[in-house]
Write a protein that holds these residues in place. Structure first.
Motif, PDB file in Angstrom:
ATOM      1  N   THR A 116      25.330  -7.030  74.996  1.00  0.00           N
ATOM      2  CA  THR A 116      26.558  -5.937  75.037  1.00  0.00           C
ATOM      3  C   THR A 116      27.117  -5.973  73.426  1.00  0.00           C
ATOM      4  O   THR A 116      27.123  -6.769  73.011  1.00  0.00           O
ATOM      5  N   ILE A 117      27.833  -4.887  73.591  1.00  0.00           N
ATOM      6  CA  ILE A 117      28.193  -4.553  72.021  1.00  0.00           C
ATOM      7  C   ILE A 117      29.473  -5.679  71.839  1.00  0.00           C
ATOM      8  O   ILE A 117      29.795  -5.909  70.918  1.00  0.00           O
ATOM      9  N   GLU A 118      30.179  -6.028  72.907  1.00  0.00           N
ATOM     10  CA  GLU A 118      31.104  -7.052  72.933  1.00  0.00           C
ATOM     11  C   GLU A 118      30.632  -8.548  72.493  1.00  0.00           C
ATOM     12  O   GLU A 118      31.093  -8.866  71.427  1.00  0.00           O
ATOM     13  N   LYS A 119      29.430  -8.675  72.950  1.00  0.00           N
ATOM     14  CA  LYS A 119      28.944  -9.939  72.511  1.00  0.00           C
ATOM     15  C   LYS A 119      28.406  -9.907  71.158  1.00  0.00           C
ATOM     16  O   LYS A 119      28.565 -10.975  70.272  1.00  0.00           O
ATOM     17  N   SER A 120      28.046  -8.662  70.565  1.00  0.00           N
ATOM     18  CA  SER A 120      27.443  -8.535  69.420  1.00  0.00           C
ATOM     19  C   SER A 120      28.551  -8.606  68.119  1.00  0.00           C
ATOM     20  O   SER A 120      28.626  -9.314  67.159  1.00  0.00           O
ATOM     21  N   THR A 121      29.679  -7.960  68.648  1.00  0.00           N
ATOM     22  CA  THR A 121      30.900  -7.996  67.780  1.00  0.00           C
ATOM     23  C   THR A 121      31.513  -9.342  67.554  1.00  0.00           C
ATOM     24  O   THR A 121      31.935 -10.057  66.722  1.00  0.00           O
ATOM     25  N   GLU A 122      31.440 -10.228  68.779  1.00  0.00           N
ATOM     26  CA  GLU A 122      31.964 -11.555  68.861  1.00  0.00           C
ATOM     27  C   GLU A 122      30.995 -12.565  67.997  1.00  0.00           C
ATOM     28  O   GLU A 122      31.708 -13.146  67.287  1.00  0.00           O
ATOM     29  N   LYS A 123      29.746 -12.215  68.020  1.00  0.00           N
ATOM     30  CA  LYS A 123      28.766 -12.830  67.289  1.00  0.00           C
ATOM     31  C   LYS A 123      28.997 -12.851  65.535  1.00  0.00           C
ATOM     32  O   LYS A 123      29.215 -13.614  64.811  1.00  0.00           O
ATOM     33  N   ILE A 124      29.559 -11.624  65.250  1.00  0.00           N
ATOM     34  CA  ILE A 124      29.849 -11.178  63.728  1.00  0.00           C
ATOM     35  C   ILE A 124      31.064 -12.033  63.487  1.00  0.00           C
ATOM     36  O   ILE A 124      31.076 -12.399  62.525  1.00  0.00           O
ATOM     37  N   ILE A 125      32.100 -12.022  64.309  1.00  0.00           N
ATOM     38  CA  ILE A 125      33.421 -12.559  64.029  1.00  0.00           C
ATOM     39  C   ILE A 125      33.099 -13.946  63.991  1.00  0.00           C
ATOM     40  O   ILE A 125      33.934 -14.609  63.002  1.00  0.00           O
ATOM     41  N   GLU A 126      32.266 -14.596  64.832  1.00  0.00           N
ATOM     42  CA  GLU A 126      32.122 -16.052  64.692  1.00  0.00           C
ATOM     43  C   GLU A 126      31.406 -16.346  63.271  1.00  0.00           C
ATOM     44  O   GLU A 126      31.711 -17.094  62.545  1.00  0.00           O
ATOM     45  N   ALA A 127      30.459 -15.375  62.916  1.00  0.00           N
ATOM     46  CA  ALA A 127      30.117 -15.750  61.636  1.00  0.00           C
ATOM     47  C   ALA A 127      31.155 -15.678  60.341  1.00  0.00           C
ATOM     48  O   ALA A 127      31.049 -16.214  59.395  1.00  0.00           O
ATOM     49  N   LEU A 128      31.884 -14.524  60.588  1.00  0.00           N
ATOM     50  CA  LEU A 128      32.886 -14.394  59.704  1.00  0.00           C
ATOM     51  C   LEU A 128      33.867 -15.422  59.399  1.00  0.00           C
ATOM     52  O   LEU A 128      34.567 -15.794  58.422  1.00  0.00           O
ATOM     53  N   LYS A 129      34.076 -16.123  60.524  1.00  0.00           N
ATOM     54  CA  LYS A 129      35.041 -17.319  60.903  1.00  0.00           C
ATOM     55  C   LYS A 129      34.476 -18.467  59.627  1.00  0.00           C
ATOM     56  O   LYS A 129      35.285 -19.389  59.289  1.00  0.00           O
ATOM     57  N   GLN A 130      33.286 -18.483  59.284  1.00  0.00           N
ATOM     58  CA  GLN A 130      32.742 -19.623  58.548  1.00  0.00           C
ATOM     59  C   GLN A 130      33.227 -19.243  56.744  1.00  0.00           C
ATOM     60  O   GLN A 130      32.756 -19.847  56.084  1.00  0.00           O
ATOM     61  N   LEU A 131      33.723 -18.063  56.604  1.00  0.00           N
ATOM     62  CA  LEU A 131      33.837 -17.732  55.267  1.00  0.00           C
ATOM     63  C   LEU A 131      35.131 -18.590  54.766  1.00  0.00           C
ATOM     64  O   LEU A 131      36.057 -18.816  55.625  1.00  0.00           O
ATOM     65  N   LYS A 132      35.217 -18.562  53.421  1.00  0.00           N
ATOM     66  CA  LYS A 132      36.385 -19.616  53.099  1.00  0.00           C
ATOM     67  C   LYS A 132      37.299 -18.600  52.126  1.00  0.00           C
ATOM     68  O   LYS A 132      36.604 -17.694  51.592  1.00  0.00           O
TER      69      LYS A 132
END
Length: 411
Positions: free
Chosen positions: A395-411
């Motif tokens: 789903t687009i919700e899952k997709s967006t959540e995965k992107i946000i999870e990846a962005l959380k790794q930024l410093k």
């Protein structure tokens, strides 16, 4: 860190950059939907966009997102420089700049050099006009039918005529490859749309950095009345731009191999437009393909109706990083026959929610078509499992959540 608390999340500003490059398809829809769903999650996204927008998607984009026009970085001129400086100053006000799928390679390189902020690439695929021979063995020259219109859309007819001339075609492609490689290595982080794309990116650009995967997704809850006159489930559906990668020729050959009584009761409906459309239609006539319907681009209401009414979907793209059509069809309980090359195969479990086939083997494709035409119960069961998997994982919700999870790794 990028996000340290729920409260801080509300102030995170994300710029989404996308050049449609003359077409509107799955990549463009996904860029808009990611922005809309980031906003629903409490973030503050803006979309920087240039390219076609059908009226229904234009309405959605402008009513849900702050929209900005995204300039190009070539050809060099005083106007181009001013536009780039203005864009850079604007983008510096964001916490993250997300290059979504593809933008002009010169603009991308410029931003990696001059933009001192988190610059992330959500990679749908490398620029095929540059790297097609590495992906599918097709030379860049053979892609001129798509490369030239795309370049004209970006840089204008005069510039395209010069740099894609017989004399400069090779050097132009080589220059862009150098620029593209340097750009890829400068991104703060890369997120890709499939494990297939992850492997391609690592190999193509020689990257050793960690790459996250966030599949694109479908938007659930679409309810639309049927508006196509075909009887329910009396046709096979194929959707895709008329370009070499979509492999319509193999589709025609496979359908033509079906016994006459199958073709008399089950149409083949092909939806799409593009530079190869005339050639494909002429080939169909030459092959004597009957019971075949071509349609150009359709609106969302018509698209939903086709998904509801078709028997199943055939998607034979060559080395496509990830195609949304089988996922969208699954939302309406339709199984798909999908190429075993590329990333779309990561959605299909062979024999369970669809079939994986060699996209160049028309016998293989035709046999799976016959299987689904013959066995309506199997088709329905596969369609149900496809829908369950799509709603659970794509789903687009899952997709967006995965992107946000990846962005959380930024410093």
């Amino acid at each position: 860190m990028f996000i340290t608390s729920t409260r801080r999340k509300l102030s995170i500003r994300i710029a989404i950059l996308h050049h449609a490059l003359g077409r509107f398809g799955g990549a463009e829809k996904t860029a808009i939907l990611h922005g809309i769903y980031m906003k629903k999650m409490g973030f503050d996204p803006e979309l920087f966009y240039d390219g076609p927008l059908p009226s229904d998607w234009k309405k959605r984009a402008y009513s849900n997102l702050k929209m900005n026009k995204l300039p190009f970085g070539f050809p060099p001129s005083i106007s181009t420089i001013k536009n780039l400086e203005k864009l850079t100053q604007h983008l510096k006000t964001f916490d993250v700049v997300l290059v979504h799928h593809h933008i002009d390679p010169f603009l991308a390189y410029y931003l990696t050099v001059f933009l001192k902020t988190n610059l992330v690439w959500y990679c749908g695929e490398p620029l095929r006009a540059l790297w097609e021979n590495k992906l599918s063995g097709i030379t860049c020259k053979e892609l001129s039918s798509t490369t030239r219109p795309t370049s004209t859309e970006c840089y204008g007819k005069s510039v395209t005529g010069i740099f894609l001339s017989e004399l400069l075609y090779g050097p132009s492609i080589n220059l862009l490859r150098v620029v593209d490689k340097k750009t890829a290595k400068r991104y703060t982080k890369i997120i890709v749309n499939s494990n297939y794309t992850k492997g391609v990116i690592k190999s193509l650009y020689g990257l050793n950095s960690q790459i996250s995967v966030a599949y694109p997704g479908i938007e659930i809850g679409q309810q639309t009345k049927d508006c196509v006159s075909y009887s329910s489930r009396d046709y096979i559906l194929a959707i895709g731009a008329m370009i070499p990668m979509k492999n319509h020729i193999s589709l025609l050959r496979a359908y033509q191999q079906l016994p006459a009584d199958y073709k008399s009761k089950v149409k083949l409906v092909i939806i799409g437009d593009g530079p190869l459309k005339k050639r494909i239609k002429l080939l169909a006539e030459k092959m004597g393909v009957k019971n075949l319907v071509f349609q150009s681009q359709v609106n969302e209401q018509e698209l939903v109706s086709h998904y509801k009414n078709c028997k199943f979907i055939v998607h034979l793209a060559l080395h496509e990083p990830f195609g949304l059509v089988p996922i969208e069809g699954a939302l309406f309980g339709k199984p798909s026959i999908v190429s075993n090359q590329g990333g779309t195969k990561e959605f299909i479990k062979h024999g369970e929610n669809g079939f994986l086939v060699n996209p160049s083997d028309s016998n293989d494709v035709a046999n799976q078509m016959k299987c689904l035409i013959d066995d309506e119960r199997l088709t329905a069961e596969m369609g149900l499992k496809a829908k369950e998997r799509a709603l659970r994982e794509f789903t687009i919700e899952k997709s967006t959540e995965k992107i946000i999870e990846a962005l959380k790794q930024l410093k």
